[in-house]
Design a protein around this motif. Structure first.
Motif, PDB file in Angstrom:
ATOM      1  N   ARG A   1     -11.541   7.060   2.580  1.00 57.46           N
ATOM      2  CA  ARG A   1     -10.647   8.000   3.098  1.00 57.46           C
ATOM      3  C   ARG A   1      -9.336   7.308   3.149  1.00 57.46           C
ATOM      4  NH1 ARG A   1     -12.784  12.314   5.972  1.00 57.46           N
ATOM      5  NH2 ARG A   1     -10.727  12.325   7.131  1.00 57.46           N
ATOM      6  N   ASP A   2      -8.157   7.802   2.375  1.00 50.95           N
ATOM      7  CA  ASP A   2      -6.930   7.627   2.438  1.00 50.95           C
ATOM      8  C   ASP A   2      -6.280   7.620   3.724  1.00 50.95           C
ATOM      9  OD1 ASP A   2      -4.209   6.613   1.857  1.00 50.95           O
ATOM     10  OD2 ASP A   2      -4.240   7.817  -0.150  1.00 50.95           O
TER      11      ASP A   2
ATOM     12  N   SER B   1      -4.872  15.313   8.594  1.00 53.41           N
ATOM     13  CA  SER B   1      -5.573  16.096   8.088  1.00 53.41           C
ATOM     14  C   SER B   1      -6.577  16.747   8.863  1.00 53.41           C
ATOM     15  CB  SER B   1      -5.953  15.550   6.738  1.00 53.41           C
ATOM     16  OG  SER B   1      -6.799  14.797   6.843  1.00 53.41           O
TER      17      SER B   1
ATOM     18  N   ASN C   1      -3.171   6.711   4.544  1.00 52.06           N
ATOM     19  CA  ASN C   1      -1.808   7.040   4.617  1.00 52.06           C
ATOM     20  C   ASN C   1      -1.503   8.651   3.966  1.00 52.06           C
ATOM     21  OD1 ASN C   1      -0.460   5.001   5.501  1.00 52.06           O
ATOM     22  ND2 ASN C   1      -0.469   3.684   3.631  1.00 52.06           N
ATOM     23  N   ARG C   2      -2.605   9.306   3.655  1.00 49.15           N
ATOM     24  CA  ARG C   2      -2.477  10.515   3.517  1.00 49.15           C
ATOM     25  C   ARG C   2      -3.306  11.569   4.549  1.00 49.15           C
ATOM     26  NH1 ARG C   2      -3.476  11.890  -3.008  1.00 49.15           N
ATOM     27  NH2 ARG C   2      -5.002  10.025  -2.674  1.00 49.15           N
ATOM     28  N   GLY C   3      -3.624  10.592   5.629  1.00 47.40           N
ATOM     29  CA  GLY C   3      -4.231  11.687   6.757  1.00 47.40           C
ATOM     30  C   GLY C   3      -5.660  11.513   7.012  1.00 47.40           C
ATOM     31  N   GLY C   4      -6.286  10.597   6.149  1.00 50.43           N
ATOM     32  CA  GLY C   4      -7.658  10.393   6.279  1.00 50.43           C
ATOM     33  C   GLY C   4      -8.178   9.091   7.208  1.00 50.43           C
TER      34      GLY C   4
ATOM     35  N   MET D   1       0.632  -1.155   0.158  1.00 48.81           N
ATOM     36  CA  MET D   1      -0.033   0.128   0.209  1.00 48.81           C
ATOM     37  C   MET D   1       0.856   1.162   0.014  1.00 48.81           C
ATOM     38  SD  MET D   1      -0.624  -2.129   2.709  1.00 48.81           S
ATOM     39  CE  MET D   1      -2.149  -2.393   3.566  1.00 48.81           C
TER      40      MET D   1
ATOM     41  N   GLN E   1     -10.472   8.954  -3.575  1.00 48.15           N
ATOM     42  CA  GLN E   1     -10.437   9.150  -2.200  1.00 48.15           C
ATOM     43  C   GLN E   1      -9.993  10.420  -1.740  1.00 48.15           C
ATOM     44  OE1 GLN E   1      -8.514   5.346  -0.755  1.00 48.15           O
ATOM     45  NE2 GLN E   1      -7.609   5.291  -2.726  1.00 48.15           N
ATOM     46  N   VAL E   2     -10.622  10.436  -0.513  1.00 47.96           N
ATOM     47  CA  VAL E   2     -10.333  11.835   0.227  1.00 47.96           C
ATOM     48  C   VAL E   2      -9.652  11.532   1.376  1.00 47.96           C
ATOM     49  CG1 VAL E   2     -12.373  12.859  -0.599  1.00 47.96           C
ATOM     50  CG2 VAL E   2     -12.278  11.849   1.504  1.00 47.96           C
ATOM     51  N   TYR E   3      -9.032  12.655   1.871  1.00 46.62           N
ATOM     52  CA  TYR E   3      -8.355  12.557   3.237  1.00 46.62           C
ATOM     53  C   TYR E   3      -8.083  13.978   3.866  1.00 46.62           C
ATOM     54  CZ  TYR E   3      -4.865  14.379  -0.154  1.00 46.62           C
ATOM     55  OH  TYR E   3      -4.189  15.047  -1.049  1.00 46.62           O
TER      56      TYR E   3
END
Lengths: 310, 438
Positions: free
Chosen positions: B203-204, B56, B206-209, A119, A308-310
């Motif tokens: 929600r990702d 985030s 590994n990007r803060g989600g 991942m 995807q959001v974050y």
């Protein structure tokens, strides 16, 4: 030579390897739990030698999976294992941990290295970073979407492998979560079997129709996706982008299913390679996969068309 | 609540001591938290900027706020690090260099980074910034640490799965700074090796989600026909699913108890960990100040006199005032088992709240000026605490506003009020009160 992508599968036994070779796979990823993560079965060095002896005369490649998160205790065994793989003449080694990269470069300078951090292999910059340190291929994260994959292809300085079929790992812990849970409930696991073949799965409280396989091995606890990726219908987009290797993940599937998947992707690839302009997806290619698909597991494009959001 | 065992005897009588003082590294979710963390004794703080960080949802710093934070920290001799610990996607790549240059201009001492493309970009775009490898890389062995050293990194934050023994071996083999988490919440997975959020909510993680799906409730089943060995839908219908739980059982979760290594300060220092990291950029001011204050005192006490070091029970009591989960020692001594996970509904409200900040103290009148941070009134039992061991309890007496009018309660957030206190106080001392269930 024109574009001819590789069709790679994982396999759990030599018999499965032979069946999937028959079904049209060009390459196999195999290995053992001590060095590789989430393999469908164990291949000792002797079995790997047998696999190579079977595969090479047919022009089939054998890659060895050594992408574990290595700990200090595993390091002393690495050089011997890698040298053995060199002697056997495998076609590449898949790594995630820098210790493996360093050892392979030192011991087997000509051995192709495939970077597979699952991942976390998410962009071309980092893929090229590992490329400059010896990697020849990146195995891209399954959480990327189609635009990200096709968009990065022109910028990649290494080959790209994309998983096009099967389940994916969504959680990996070093902890023994099944053992811990059963112990907490006062009913410890009796026969110690919470491995791949136990058929365990989790259901989240508010998503009753999604089954997430879970198992333990010496690398910890693994939770797998509730659905299976199936990109077959849009494989041409990846082929047009020039992706060099397509992976069928065979873990937690029987050989008949994996062979059906291999045959389907073989047809698509052969059809595209022989006539890219005239290529058209044939719905019938999916029939055999659909017949054998566990009805409780959805076939889907995975994250290929998701934002995807974050 | 599970407590780390409290030792009452000196732990290391007659041993040789390693006397390199570790850095105490604290989280700071915003500028105010940064100031508290530094004032309460952090040698360094780590923060998040507007991009490339894994929280985030946190307030996160603008470059202007970073400058102010660096200026504040530098007065104390403390450093400011920025977490740039996401795994970048294609769309994130273009801005990395400019972002890192801005961090360098703001005086940031180090970035904490997982993705090698950020490591590499930093070398040319912001050469004055140190690059620390994030725990998200799950670095567990000394050869991997050696690799990162050869890549020019002065520090590696190890995976939380490394034991004390493994850390000792890493330190023995590689001359590099090692940073370890010592306190706070933990991923139960290898950090970065979990995409539950991606699957459940798009929600990702590994990007803060991350939406903490590991703490959700699950049921565990087994197939009677294992390994997906079905050939037809009809046969599949006959495959039974057996629940592996009883009606009265707790749900399956992956949620871990929180890490607390306060009881093991000598072991951590002896093994040579260079930086003790506290988790919690999303945590409150009260949490950060309390935890930093306690670890500061424990580290200083050990360094001052290792041979006679004793873990004070009141330190543990203090920590528990800020904790909302049971605590454990993670992987430092052995692999966590069923006692290290949270199955029962054990999470609870933090037992104490931040009630007021001391702005001023008049020694002559013994009256403190307090900035209200939570409701209190005459009769409320309160505690004051501050850096360097300031600690006392009292009951609130008369409360006055700034004009000297008597108040029946301090109701208004940030209102400045005065009250008589039992002991001297200083600016930045904190007042807390018990969190009364409503």
């Amino acid at each position: 030579m024109g574009y001819r992508p590789e069709l790679l599968a994982t396999c759990g036994t030599l018999d499965e390897l032979k069946a999937l070779a028959e079904a049209g796979c060009d390459a196999f990823l195999l290995g053992e739990e001590k060095f590789g993560m989430r393999l469908p079965g164990e291949f000792t060095p002797e079995a790997i030698a047998e696999a190579v002896a079977f595969a090479h005369p047919k022009g089939i490649k054998i890659y060895v999976c050594a992408n574990n998160l290595m700990d200090n205790d595993t390091l002393p065994a690495l050089p011997g294992y890698l040298e053995k793989m060199g002697e056997i003449g495998v076609d590449g080694i898949e790594f995630g941990d820098p210790s493996v990269l360093m050892q392979v470069r030192k011991l087997l300078p000509d051995m192709p290295l495939h970077w597979n951090a699952e991942m976390t292999s998410t962009n071309h910059g980092t893929s090229n970073y590992w490329g400059r340190r010896g990697a020849t291929r990146v195995v891209l994260a399954r959480e990327l979407n189609m635009d990200e994959v096709t968009g990065m292809m022109p910028n990649l300085e290494v080959e790209a492998q994309v998983q096009v079929h099967g389940m994916t790992n969504i959680y990996h812990s070093k902890r023994s979560l099944v053992h811990s849970y059963m112990a907490n409930q006062g009913r410890p696991v009796e026969d110690d079997n919470v491995g791949l073949n136990r058929g365990l799965y989790l259901i989240e409280a508010e998503r009753r129709d999604e089954l997430f396989p879970i198992y333990e091995d010496s690398n910890g606890t693994h939770i797998m996706s509730s659905g299976d990726i199936c990109i077959l219908e849009d494989l041409h987009l990846l082929m047009e982008a020039g992706v060099q290797s397509f992976k069928i993940e065979g873990i937690l599937k029987n050989t008949a299913y994996n062979a059906a998947a291999a045959r389907a992707y073989r047809k698509a690839i052969d059809s595209f390679v022989s006539d890219p302009e005239g290529y058209a997806f044939d719905e019938a290619w999916l029939d055999e996969i659909r017949d054998l698909q566990d009805p409780r597991r959805e076939l889907s494009f995975g994250f290929f068309y998701k934002e995807q959001v974050y | 609540m599970t407590q780390t065992p409290v030792q009452s005897k000196p732990q290391h009588k007659g041993k040789r001591y390693r006397l390199d003082k570790p850095e105490l590294l604290a989280p700071a979710g915003n500028l105010e938290k940064l100031k508290f963390a530094v004032h309460y004794g952090a040698d360094a703080v780590y923060i998040g900027g507007q991009a490339y960080g894994l929280r985030s949802n946190a307030d996160n710093f603008s470059f202007e706020e970073m400058k102010e934070g660096v200026e504040f920290a530098n007065k104390y001799g403390a450093k400011v690090f920025v977490a740039t610990n996401i795994y970048t996607h294609e769309e994130d790549l273009d801005g990395i260099a400019e972002y890192l240059r801005n961090l360098q201009d703001a005086g940031i001492a180090a970035i904490i980074t997982a993705d090698p493309i950020i490591v590499e970009t930093a070398k040319t775009a912001a050469p004055l910034i140190e690059v620390h490898l994030s725990t998200q890389q799950s670095t567990l062995n000394w050869q991997a640490v050696q690799f990162w050293k050869e890549e020019g990194l002065p520090r590696v934050v190890l995976g939380r799965e490394t034991s004390l023994e493994e850390i000792a071996e890493i330190k023995k083999n590689v001359d590099i700074e090692i940073e370890s988490f010592v306190h706070g919440a933990m991923c139960s997975s290898y950090s970065g090796r979990c995409v539950l959020s991606n699957h459940f909510t798009d929600r990702d993680s590994n990007r803060g989600g991350c939406c903490q799906s590991c703490r959700w409730k699950y049921d565990l089943f087994e197939n009677s026909s294992p390994e997906g060995d079905w050939v037809s839908e009809e046969q599949q219908m006959e495959t039974e699913s057996n629940p592996l739980f009883l009606a009265e059982d707790n749900a399956f979760t992956m949620g871990s108890k929180d890490l607390c290594m306060l009881g093991s300060i000598p072991d951590l220092i002896e093994v040579g960990i260079d930086s003790f990291k506290v988790e919690g950029r999303m945590k409150s001011i009260h949490y950060v100040a309390t935890v930093v204050n306690v670890y500061r005192q424990a580290i200083d006490a050990y360094m001052a006199d290792p041979e006679n070091y004793v873990l004070k029970p009141e330190w543990m009591e203090e920590l528990n005032k800020a904790a909302n989960r049971p605590l454990n020692t993670g992987f430092f001594y052995d692999t966590p088992d069923h006692e290290d996970h949270i199955y029962e509904p054990e999470e609870k409200a933090v037992p104490y709240d931040f009630a007021g900040l001391v702005l001023d103290y008049d020694a002559e009148t013994e009256i403190a000026t307090i900035q209200q941070r939570n409701h209190f009134k005459p009769g409320t039992e309160i505690e004051f605490f501050g850096p360097d061991g300031t600690f006392f309890k009292q009951v609130v007496g008369t409360i006055w506003d700034e004009e000297g009018n008597e108040l029946d309660a301090a109701r208004h957030p940030m209102q400045r009020v005065k009250l008589k206190v039992d002991q001297p106080l200083r600016y930045f001392d904190m007042m807390r009160k018990k969190n009364v269930k409503k």
